[in-house]
Design an enzyme around this catalytic site. Structure first.
Site, PDB file in Angstrom:
ATOM      1  N   GLU A   1     -44.879  41.258 -17.880  1.00  0.00           N
ATOM      2  CA  GLU A   1     -44.072  41.016 -16.676  1.00  0.00           C
ATOM      3  C   GLU A   1     -42.710  41.678 -16.809  1.00  0.00           C
ATOM      4  OE1 GLU A   1     -43.602  40.032 -13.771  1.00  0.00           O
ATOM      5  OE2 GLU A   1     -44.925  38.379 -13.205  1.00  0.00           O
ATOM      6  N   ASP A   2     -42.138  42.049 -15.684  1.00  0.00           N
ATOM      7  CA  ASP A   2     -40.778  42.567 -15.695  1.00  0.00           C
ATOM      8  C   ASP A   2     -39.784  41.418 -15.907  1.00  0.00           C
ATOM      9  OD1 ASP A   2     -41.456  41.465 -13.223  1.00  0.00           O
ATOM     10  OD2 ASP A   2     -40.714  43.138 -12.016  1.00  0.00           O
TER      11      ASP A   2
ATOM     12  N   ASP B   1     -38.717  34.512 -13.138  1.00  0.00           N
ATOM     13  CA  ASP B   1     -37.628  33.905 -12.372  1.00  0.00           C
ATOM     14  C   ASP B   1     -37.985  32.426 -12.154  1.00  0.00           C
ATOM     15  OD1 ASP B   1     -35.258  33.961 -10.778  1.00  0.00           O
ATOM     16  OD2 ASP B   1     -36.441  34.321  -8.982  1.00  0.00           O
TER      17      ASP B   1
ATOM     18  N   PHE C   1     -29.074  38.704  -9.664  1.00  0.00           N
ATOM     19  CA  PHE C   1     -30.143  39.594  -9.224  1.00  0.00           C
ATOM     20  C   PHE C   1     -29.983  40.936  -9.923  1.00  0.00           C
ATOM     21  CE2 PHE C   1     -32.864  42.192  -6.601  1.00  0.00           C
ATOM     22  CZ  PHE C   1     -33.945  41.326  -6.437  1.00  0.00           C
TER      23      PHE C   1
ATOM     24  N   ASP D   1     -36.814  46.103  -8.610  1.00  0.00           N
ATOM     25  CA  ASP D   1     -36.351  46.633  -7.331  1.00  0.00           C
ATOM     26  C   ASP D   1     -35.527  45.643  -6.535  1.00  0.00           C
ATOM     27  OD1 ASP D   1     -38.708  44.930  -6.756  1.00  0.00           O
ATOM     28  OD2 ASP D   1     -38.352  45.582  -4.693  1.00  0.00           O
TER      29      ASP D   1
ATOM     30  N   ARG E   1     -35.918  51.272  -8.660  1.00  0.00           N
ATOM     31  CA  ARG E   1     -36.862  51.108  -9.777  1.00  0.00           C
ATOM     32  C   ARG E   1     -36.735  52.190 -10.841  1.00  0.00           C
ATOM     33  NH1 ARG E   1     -40.692  47.127  -8.377  1.00  0.00           N
ATOM     34  NH2 ARG E   1     -41.341  47.045  -6.207  1.00  0.00           N
TER      35      ARG E   1
HETATM   36  P1  IMP Z   1     -41.080  34.275  -9.916  1.00  0.00           P
HETATM   37  O1  IMP Z   1     -42.431  33.915  -9.415  1.00  0.00           O
HETATM   38  O2  IMP Z   1     -40.002  33.605  -9.151  1.00  0.00           O
HETATM   39  O3  IMP Z   1     -40.923  34.068 -11.403  1.00  0.00           O
HETATM   40  O4  IMP Z   1     -40.862  35.796  -9.571  1.00  0.00           O
HETATM   41  C1  IMP Z   1     -41.125  36.825 -10.418  1.00  0.00           C
HETATM   42  C2  IMP Z   1     -41.050  38.132  -9.678  1.00  0.00           C
HETATM   43  O5  IMP Z   1     -39.952  38.153  -8.765  1.00  0.00           O
HETATM   44  C3  IMP Z   1     -40.788  39.249 -10.655  1.00  0.00           C
HETATM   45  O6  IMP Z   1     -41.979  39.799 -11.158  1.00  0.00           O
HETATM   46  C4  IMP Z   1     -39.975  40.223  -9.823  1.00  0.00           C
HETATM   47  O7  IMP Z   1     -40.830  41.121  -9.147  1.00  0.00           O
HETATM   48  C5  IMP Z   1     -39.243  39.358  -8.810  1.00  0.00           C
HETATM   49  N1  IMP Z   1     -37.842  39.101  -9.220  1.00  0.00           N
HETATM   50  C6  IMP Z   1     -37.314  37.930  -9.647  1.00  0.00           C
HETATM   51  N2  IMP Z   1     -36.004  38.056  -9.958  1.00  0.00           N
HETATM   52  C7  IMP Z   1     -35.704  39.347  -9.719  1.00  0.00           C
HETATM   53  C8  IMP Z   1     -34.487  40.109  -9.871  1.00  0.00           C
HETATM   54  O8  IMP Z   1     -33.421  39.644 -10.301  1.00  0.00           O
HETATM   55  N3  IMP Z   1     -34.584  41.430  -9.531  1.00  0.00           N
HETATM   56  C9  IMP Z   1     -35.721  42.007  -9.070  1.00  0.00           C
HETATM   57  N4  IMP Z   1     -36.873  41.345  -8.936  1.00  0.00           N
HETATM   58  C10 IMP Z   1     -36.870  40.017  -9.246  1.00  0.00           C
HETATM   59 MG    MG Z   2     -40.223  42.833  -7.270  1.00  0.00          MG
END
Ligand code: IMP
Ligand code: MG
Length: 173
Positions: free
Chosen positions: A96-97, A100, A149, A156, A162
């Protein structure tokens, strides 16, 4: 929106990726791993990470999202593109990137575990622990960051930024 500051330089990201690749190689040794890249955000990290792993690797891709084109989670998991590999009996690492809220990953983990892999671990470049709604164990974590963020190195904002080789924060104009 504009790029506010650099959080991690390309050199810091390369060093961390090498460290994570070494840890993974030590853990799996000669066992084959199926590395799962979560599109699109993880591709840059994924491409760097797999080249730091000495264990035998296969790769596959999945598109699972809980975000639209905004910075606020919709809280819904959407599988737009599934894996092509039958993962039964395989060692899986989801790459995963950023984690969050944890909503995307915990739902994805549950879905993949139902397919009976031999093991399933998670590797994430970034984690925002203060934002967690669904608890998820991150087996290999690059950096923990505050609730900001971030963009670049695959991440992105509305599909932009990206390609940046570093990770930066985004601020309102
Ligand atoms: P989660 O389900 O809230 O954990 O969301 C994860 C996904 O949200 C990541 O794989 C990202 O694509 C996106 N995301 C969450 N925070 C950021 C951020 O700070 N910058 C860019 N993308 C984010
Ligand atoms: Mg994203």
């Amino acid at each position: 929106m504009h790029i506010d500051k650099t959080l991690f330089t390309a050199e810091e990201l390369a060093a961390k990726t090498a460290e994570l690749g070494k840890l993974i190689s030590e853990d799996y040794k000669d066992e084959e791993i199926l590395m799962v890249c979560t599109l699109r955000g993880a591709i840059v990290f994924f491409a760097d990470l797999i080249r730091q792993i000495s264990s035998p690797c296969q790769i596959d891709f999945i598109t699972a999202s809980s975000y639209g084109d905004a910075t606020i989670s919709s809280g819904k998991l959407n599988i737009k593109k599934d894996l092509e590999t039958n993962i039964e009996g395989k060692h899986i690492i989801i790459v995963e990137d950023i984690v969050d809220s944890g909503i995307t990953l915990s739902a994805l983990k549950k879905m993949l575990l139902a397919r009976n892999p031999k093991s399933l671990k998670i590797c994430a470049m970034l984690s925002k622990p203060s934002r967690r709604v669904c608890p998820v164990d991150i087996d290999y974590c690059g950096f923990e960051i505050p609730d900001e963020f971030v963009i670049g190195y695959g991440l992105d904002y509305a599909q932009n930024y990206r390609q940046l080789p570093y990770i930066g924060t985004l601020a309102e104009d």
